[in-house]
Design an enzyme around this catalytic site. Structure first.
Site, mmCIF file in Angstrom:
data_model
loop_
_atom_site.group_PDB
_atom_site.id
_atom_site.type_symbol
_atom_site.label_atom_id
_atom_site.label_comp_id
_atom_site.label_asym_id
_atom_site.label_seq_id
_atom_site.Cartn_x
_atom_site.Cartn_y
_atom_site.Cartn_z
ATOM 1 N N LEU A 74 32.656 33.934 40.219
ATOM 2 C CA LEU A 74 34.316 34.348 40.302
ATOM 3 C C LEU A 74 35.073 33.318 40.107
ATOM 4 O O LEU A 74 36.414 33.557 39.596
ATOM 5 C CB LEU A 74 33.819 33.813 41.990
ATOM 6 C CG LEU A 74 35.769 34.136 42.620
ATOM 7 C CD1 LEU A 74 35.723 36.580 42.147
ATOM 8 C CD2 LEU A 74 35.815 34.804 43.993
ATOM 9 N N ILE A 77 35.604 34.834 36.628
ATOM 10 C CA ILE A 77 35.879 35.702 36.009
ATOM 11 C C ILE A 77 37.901 35.336 36.421
ATOM 12 O O ILE A 77 38.637 36.194 35.702
ATOM 13 C CB ILE A 77 35.978 36.527 37.201
ATOM 14 C CG1 ILE A 77 34.661 37.162 37.288
ATOM 15 C CG2 ILE A 77 36.687 38.214 37.405
ATOM 16 C CD1 ILE A 77 33.468 37.749 37.641
ATOM 17 N N HIS A 78 37.626 34.609 37.298
ATOM 18 C CA HIS A 78 39.336 34.247 37.843
ATOM 19 C C HIS A 78 40.146 33.741 36.151
ATOM 20 O O HIS A 78 40.802 33.863 36.228
ATOM 21 C CB HIS A 78 39.071 33.311 39.399
ATOM 22 C CG HIS A 78 40.914 32.833 39.194
ATOM 23 N ND1 HIS A 78 41.479 33.365 40.009
ATOM 24 C CD2 HIS A 78 41.593 31.982 39.145
ATOM 25 C CE1 HIS A 78 42.579 32.839 40.219
ATOM 26 N NE2 HIS A 78 42.279 31.952 40.018
ATOM 27 N N ALA A 79 39.167 32.941 35.785
ATOM 28 C CA ALA A 79 39.589 31.783 34.539
ATOM 29 C C ALA A 79 40.377 33.162 33.130
ATOM 30 O O ALA A 79 40.908 32.777 33.012
ATOM 31 C CB ALA A 79 38.985 31.264 34.477
#
Length: 108
Positions: A74, A77-79
């Protein structure tokens, strides 16, 4: 790449993307106040930050190409989301700078 290394790469992406977005926001504020050269300098600073982010991203891609599969987290993906948003924001900021420059040139 172990979990700690992956987290470090993700944090580098977030940090550099965040810096780029901040520089772009400053560029927009500068151009709005008529500081065209200052806004251009801020865009260049944003480009530098995005270059650093791309280097971090490239390390992931290089490992993947070598057969070292990276399990997406997660945080990663956030990065990536931060990076893509920063690139889009930079592109829009450049367009706004061009528009403000044109408007200023036409009214002078």
């Amino acid at each position: 790449m172990n979990e700690e290394e992956l987290l470090q790469v993700a944090m580098q992406l977030i940090i550099h993307a965040g810096n780029a977005k901040s520089e772009c926001m400053e560029a927009i504020q500068l151009v709005k106040s008529g500081d065209f050269s200052g806004s251009t300098e801020k865009i260049e600073a944003a480009n530098q930050s995005l270059t650093h982010a791309h280097h971090a991203q490239t390390s992931l891609l290089t490992n993947e190409a070598r057969g070292e599969h990276v399990q997406p987290t997660l945080m990663l993906i956030h990065a990536q989301d931060h990076l893509m948003n920063a690139i889009t924001f930079r592109d829009l900021a450049k367009e706004m700078i061009e528009l403000y420059t044109r408007i200023n040139t036409q009214t002078s």
